[in-house]
Design an enzyme around this catalytic site. Sequence first.
Site, short mmCIF file in Angstrom:
data_model
loop_
_atom_site.label_atom_id
_atom_site.label_comp_id
_atom_site.label_asym_id
_atom_site.label_seq_id
_atom_site.Cartn_x
_atom_site.Cartn_y
_atom_site.Cartn_z
N LYS A 60 -58.88 13.16 -4.16
CA LYS A 60 -58.52 14.42 -4.06
C LYS A 60 -57.34 14.91 -5.34
O LYS A 60 -57.69 15.64 -5.81
CB LYS A 60 -57.75 14.85 -2.73
CG LYS A 60 -58.34 14.83 -1.43
CD LYS A 60 -57.49 14.83 -0.31
CE LYS A 60 -58.41 14.24 0.80
NZ LYS A 60 -57.81 14.20 2.28
N GLN A 104 -52.12 12.86 4.20
CA GLN A 104 -53.27 12.00 4.72
C GLN A 104 -53.11 11.40 5.94
O GLN A 104 -52.04 10.81 6.18
CB GLN A 104 -53.40 11.06 3.51
CG GLN A 104 -54.78 10.21 3.90
CD GLN A 104 -55.90 10.89 3.65
OE1 GLN A 104 -55.93 11.81 2.70
NE2 GLN A 104 -56.92 10.80 4.40
N ASP A 127 -55.10 21.63 4.48
CA ASP A 127 -55.92 21.01 5.57
C ASP A 127 -56.27 21.86 6.67
O ASP A 127 -57.23 21.55 7.68
CB ASP A 127 -55.33 19.47 5.75
CG ASP A 127 -56.07 18.69 5.02
OD1 ASP A 127 -56.96 18.59 4.22
OD2 ASP A 127 -55.07 17.51 5.01
#
Length: 298
Positions: A60, A104, A127
């Site tokens: 990412k 994450q 997200d």
Amino acid sequence: MAGAHRGNLAAVTATLIDGKALGAKVREEVAASVAELGHVGLATVLVGDDPASHIYIDLKQKAATEAGMDARDLKLPADMAEEELLETIAELNADDGIDGLLVQLPLPDHIDENRVIEAIDPAKDVDGIHPVNAGRLYLGRPTLVPGTPLGIMRMLDEYEIPLEGGHAVVVGRSAIVGKPVAHLLLQRNATVTICHSRTQELERHTLDADVLVAAVGRTHLVSADMVKVGATVIDVGMNRDDSTRKVLGDVDPAAMERAAYMTPVPGGVGPMTIAMVLQNAVTAARLRRPAVVATRKN
Ligand code: NDP
């Protein structure tokens, strides 16, 4: 759905939906948007030493940097206190140079994942997992949506797969794939069925799917004879084969002989996910700075 997707009993060989090429195209679009906006800041937060999480975060970070973003890479110790992590998130929320923020998952066991997710500013939640964003999606209002379902919708649109009025069957009901993709399909006027581990006679549902999304995490759970002839099959599964180390999908590749369109594994949904997270950072930046965008357009 178009007639071509219904009742065609002849054997077909599926057109492959090329997620690698489309993911690259999305990343180019993102880079152009970043150049237009002048600055897009994306912060990634990783807690601990999980090797797979390190790989995802590094991918990412690399993609964000390549797109011209101001990518901030926070790698924090596994034994950090939950309060300390919440403080870090509060600082990133307040930082005007940061448009998008992702943590994450999974987090170490001593940290309450839900508390952390709810601490993220929904306007920076690239997200799309904050309950406010999940709620907006449920209500059919514009919002930040998780990358994988967003990528699936982009693939369906790119290959002009008709959705309105057709039957979309989603196997899997996770918060990051199954449920959000089901809502997005519903928004596009598909008739949606959601299947899960307690569904009986799974094939009864999958065989009726004009669009079949498999997001389960079980190698080749969906066999070729569970796929309707002429269907579009989106295989989200990424299952590592212990002996060959290959990544295998949830759908048997033999289904290509029945499907009209199908995503390969690897090279299908996977490359779309990161690209769409980057796109979310651009969306977040535009939403946070409408005045800047308006000035630049004039
Ligand atoms: P989860 O484990 O969170 O959810 C799996 C879902 O599958 C659950 O809803 C579960 O049902 C359902 N399920 C399990 N067994 C069966 C069965 N026998 N029949 C029908 N449904 C079943 O997984 P994720 O959604 O996070 O991920 C799914 C897969 O997609 C994984 O392989 C993952 O690696 C991959 N993935 C790939 C991404 C990409 O970028 N390509 C991104 C995210 C995930 P129940 O709710 O009843 O337990």
